[in-house]
Motif scaffolding. Structure first.
Motif, PDB file in Angstrom:
ATOM      1  N   ALA A  68      35.489  40.833  53.109  1.00 56.96           N
ATOM      2  CA  ALA A  68      34.779  39.808  52.335  1.00 56.96           C
ATOM      3  C   ALA A  68      33.890  40.389  51.247  1.00 56.96           C
ATOM      4  N   ASP A  69      33.898  41.701  51.053  1.00 58.63           N
ATOM      5  CA  ASP A  69      33.013  42.313  50.067  1.00 58.63           C
ATOM      6  C   ASP A  69      33.493  42.019  48.647  1.00 58.63           C
ATOM      7  N   ASP A  70      32.566  42.151  47.682  1.00 60.36           N
ATOM      8  CA  ASP A  70      32.867  41.823  46.290  1.00 60.36           C
ATOM      9  C   ASP A  70      33.940  42.726  45.688  1.00 60.36           C
ATOM     10  N   LEU A  71      33.951  44.009  46.057  1.00 61.36           N
ATOM     11  CA  LEU A  71      34.927  44.922  45.470  1.00 61.36           C
ATOM     12  C   LEU A  71      36.345  44.578  45.919  1.00 61.36           C
ATOM     13  N   SER A  72      36.499  44.188  47.176  1.00 59.12           N
ATOM     14  CA  SER A  72      37.825  43.796  47.655  1.00 59.12           C
ATOM     15  C   SER A  72      38.335  42.601  46.858  1.00 59.12           C
ATOM     16  N   LYS A  73      37.445  41.643  46.570  1.00 58.18           N
ATOM     17  CA  LYS A  73      37.845  40.481  45.774  1.00 58.18           C
ATOM     18  C   LYS A  73      38.135  40.881  44.324  1.00 58.18           C
ATOM     19  N   LYS A  74      37.358  41.824  43.807  1.00 52.52           N
ATOM     20  CA  LYS A  74      37.579  42.295  42.444  1.00 52.52           C
ATOM     21  C   LYS A  74      38.931  42.998  42.323  1.00 52.52           C
ATOM     22  N   ALA A  75      39.359  43.620  43.410  1.00 53.82           N
ATOM     23  CA  ALA A  75      40.649  44.303  43.409  1.00 53.82           C
ATOM     24  C   ALA A  75      41.788  43.331  43.133  1.00 53.82           C
ATOM     25  N   LEU A 129      31.770  52.872  47.137  1.00 52.57           N
ATOM     26  CA  LEU A 129      32.560  52.331  46.044  1.00 52.57           C
ATOM     27  C   LEU A 129      31.965  50.999  45.623  1.00 52.57           C
ATOM     28  N   ASP A 130      31.564  50.895  44.350  1.00 50.76           N
ATOM     29  CA  ASP A 130      31.002  49.643  43.860  1.00 50.76           C
ATOM     30  C   ASP A 130      31.700  49.153  42.593  1.00 50.76           C
ATOM     31  N   GLY A 131      32.828  49.771  42.252  1.00 54.39           N
ATOM     32  CA  GLY A 131      33.600  49.362  41.086  1.00 54.39           C
ATOM     33  C   GLY A 131      34.837  50.223  40.970  1.00 54.39           C
ATOM     34  N   PRO A 132      35.654  49.983  39.936  1.00 52.82           N
ATOM     35  CA  PRO A 132      36.862  50.792  39.740  1.00 52.82           C
ATOM     36  C   PRO A 132      36.511  52.268  39.593  1.00 52.82           C
ATOM     37  N   ILE A 133      37.355  53.121  40.117  1.00 49.63           N
ATOM     38  CA  ILE A 133      37.148  54.564  39.992  1.00 49.63           C
ATOM     39  C   ILE A 133      38.248  55.162  39.115  1.00 49.63           C
ATOM     40  N   THR A 134      38.018  56.374  38.639  1.00 44.51           N
ATOM     41  CA  THR A 134      39.034  57.070  37.854  1.00 44.51           C
ATOM     42  C   THR A 134      39.898  57.917  38.782  1.00 44.51           C
ATOM     43  N   TRP A 135      40.992  58.411  38.253  1.00 50.16           N
ATOM     44  CA  TRP A 135      41.840  59.299  39.048  1.00 50.16           C
ATOM     45  C   TRP A 135      41.120  60.602  39.375  1.00 50.16           C
ATOM     46  N   ASP A 136      40.207  61.008  38.498  1.00 51.07           N
ATOM     47  CA  ASP A 136      39.406  62.203  38.797  1.00 51.07           C
ATOM     48  C   ASP A 136      38.514  61.951  40.005  1.00 51.07           C
ATOM     49  N   ASP A 137      37.886  60.770  40.049  1.00 46.54           N
ATOM     50  CA  ASP A 137      37.079  60.395  41.218  1.00 46.54           C
ATOM     51  C   ASP A 137      37.944  60.379  42.469  1.00 46.54           C
ATOM     52  N   TYR A 138      39.093  59.786  42.327  1.00 43.45           N
ATOM     53  CA  TYR A 138      40.026  59.647  43.446  1.00 43.45           C
ATOM     54  C   TYR A 138      40.372  61.006  44.044  1.00 43.45           C
ATOM     55  N   ALA A 139      40.710  61.957  43.178  1.00 41.66           N
ATOM     56  CA  ALA A 139      41.052  63.293  43.657  1.00 41.66           C
ATOM     57  C   ALA A 139      39.863  63.962  44.328  1.00 41.66           C
ATOM     58  N   LYS A 140      38.673  63.759  43.760  1.00 38.01           N
ATOM     59  CA  LYS A 140      37.466  64.350  44.343  1.00 38.01           C
ATOM     60  C   LYS A 140      37.191  63.764  45.721  1.00 38.01           C
ATOM     61  N   TYR A 141      37.308  62.467  45.851  1.00 36.56           N
ATOM     62  CA  TYR A 141      37.076  61.828  47.142  1.00 36.56           C
ATOM     63  C   TYR A 141      38.114  62.261  48.172  1.00 36.56           C
TER      64      TYR A 141
END
Length: 434
Positions: free
Chosen positions: A373-380, A175-187
């Motif tokens: 401490a990762d960037d995505l957690s902070k972006k959240a 995960l390196d950015g926001p995902i869509t609900w379609d991605d979410y279901a696939k994962y």
């Protein structure tokens, strides 16, 4: 929050719009009112203050606030009235209706606040709001009832996605950015594994209706008080599909087993979980005590396909004074303390997002031991828009009851999505709006 027949040990057991973390996290340079002066209790004697809470042992913010208030007010003892989280709204409603005199009532969500204030069960504290600087108090507008206030927010939460880093790494999902609900279901499908007592679900949806309905409203612009609910359909279809495919714990089992979302995530029974920021304090505590080894991180709430901004929902949490309290002066003092700088400092230390705003809290917050401490957690923590979980109105409580009842019927399969949505619309229009 476990396999379709989970072992009991694993399952025993809700704003303002904001443009960034500075508006979602909090801590001001000046206090929002009194409370931190260190005076002794009125009369110099020991005074007991009773406050309703939920799941005290697993909600460290309460202990942090109570300890700080006692320290600032020698002679005062805070006595929590601990209630099971899932039973909290019903229990408090019954208590207030029966004339209970518990001094301070924690407003778990604005729906309950709307109900209690409309019934005249809370003390009017408008004078306290208007006599202090509340300009940096996020979520305050949600407690404005015809220019009167019956509660002050001390916490500001919004929803994001918790995920198990180790499971994602093992499945080669990055995960390196926001995902869509379609991605979410696939994962969720890719991450589900095992069966029986060893079942690990790709995701977990707790039983609250907001998991489906509030995020639908926030991301589509739908109005939960309107009586028209077709905007719920996509989220329901996705959730039911994951449930049917064994990629999410089914609603019936979660309800019957009283599944605990903390247990689900902290025991690695699920790889993903949409949940509010309040849960961060719980993970930090569990990790600190060695009660969980989960390797966790945060991501923005999944978005609808084509979305250009990150939109989520959230809600402030507040304290109110019971109108029947026989200790109202001290109760008011606590409510003001919790919303002040001192209260914000106390809960920030345990990973809770306070309502008092200041950008400086961001660095301090992510500097807490155990925080990812990762960037995505902070972006959240930088959603573009946070929509109030449920609009505040004199109709909120009645609409909420109907939406919740129909939500349960849809999720257990007693009604189809179309049938349930039609029933919601028909009932809200006939029983509330008309």
């Amino acid at each position: 929050m476990i396999p379709s027949n989970p072992p009991k040990a694993r399952v025993r057991r809700h704003l303002v719009k904001t443009a960034g973390v500075a508006a979602a996290l909090a801590l001001a340079v000046a206090a929002c009112g009194g409370g931190g002066s260190g005076e002794t209790a009125e009369g110099g004697g020991s005074t007991t203050l009773t406050i309703t809470v939920w799941n005290l042992a697993k909600t460290p913010e309460f202990t942090a606030l109570f300890d700080a208030f006692e320290k600032a007010n020698p002679g005062v003892t805070v006595k929590p009235a601990d209630i099971l989280a899932d039973d909290y709204p019903e229990k408090v409603t019954t208590m207030l209706a029966g004339g209970d005199k518990t001094d301070v009532i924690t407003m778990k969500n604005v729906t309950d606040y709307s109900r209690y204030s409309a019934r005249g069960q809370l003390l009017d504290i408008t004078d306290m709001v208007k006599s202090t600087d509340t300009s940096k108090l996020a979520g305050l507008d949600a407690f404005n009832v015809n220019d009167s206030y019956f509660a002050l927010p001390y916490r500001q939460d919004f929803w994001l996605l918790y995920y198990n880093k180790a499971m994602f790494d093992k499945a080669n999902i990055k995960l390196d950015g926001p995902i869509t609900w379609d991605d979410y279901a696939k994962y969720a499908q890719q991450l589900s594994q095992g069966d029986g007592n060893q079942k690990v679900y790709g995701t977990y949806h707790h039983t609250w209706r907001s998991v489906i309905q509030a995020i639908s409203a926030a991301q589509t612009g739908g109005d939960q008080l309107s009586g028209d609910y077709n905007f719920f359909a996509d989220q329901y279809n996705m959730a039911l599909s994951l449930q049917k495919g064994g990629n999410a714990l089914d609603f019936g089992t979660a309800t019957a087993q009283q599944a605990d979302y903390r247990t689900m995530f902290e025991t690695a029974a699920t790889a993903m979980m949409p949940m509010g920021t309040w849960y961060i304090s719980g993970i930090l505590e569990a990790k600190e005590k060695g009660e969980s080894q989960v390797d966790w991180a945060l991501a923005p709430m999944p978005q609808r396909p084509g979305a250009t901004d990150v939109t989520t929902f959230g809600s402030p949490t507040a304290f109110a004074v019971n109108k029947r309290s026989e200790n109202a002066d001290l109760a008011r003092k606590f409510v003001q303390f919790a919303a002040s700088k001192a209260g914000a400092e106390a809960i920030t230390k345990v990973g809770v997002v306070p309502a008092l705003q200041d950008p400086a809290i961001t660095e301090a917050y992510f500097g807490l031991k155990g925080m990812p401490a990762d960037d995505l957690s902070k972006k959240a923590f930088e959603p573009d828009k946070v929509v109030l979980e449920m609009p505040v109105s004199d109709k909120t409580s009645d609409v909420d009851t109907i939406l919740n009842e129909e939500h349960q019927l849809i999720m257990v399969g007693d009604k189809s999505v179309a049938e349930g949505i039609k029933s919601m619309s028909d009932r809200v229009k006939s029983e509330v709006l008309n």
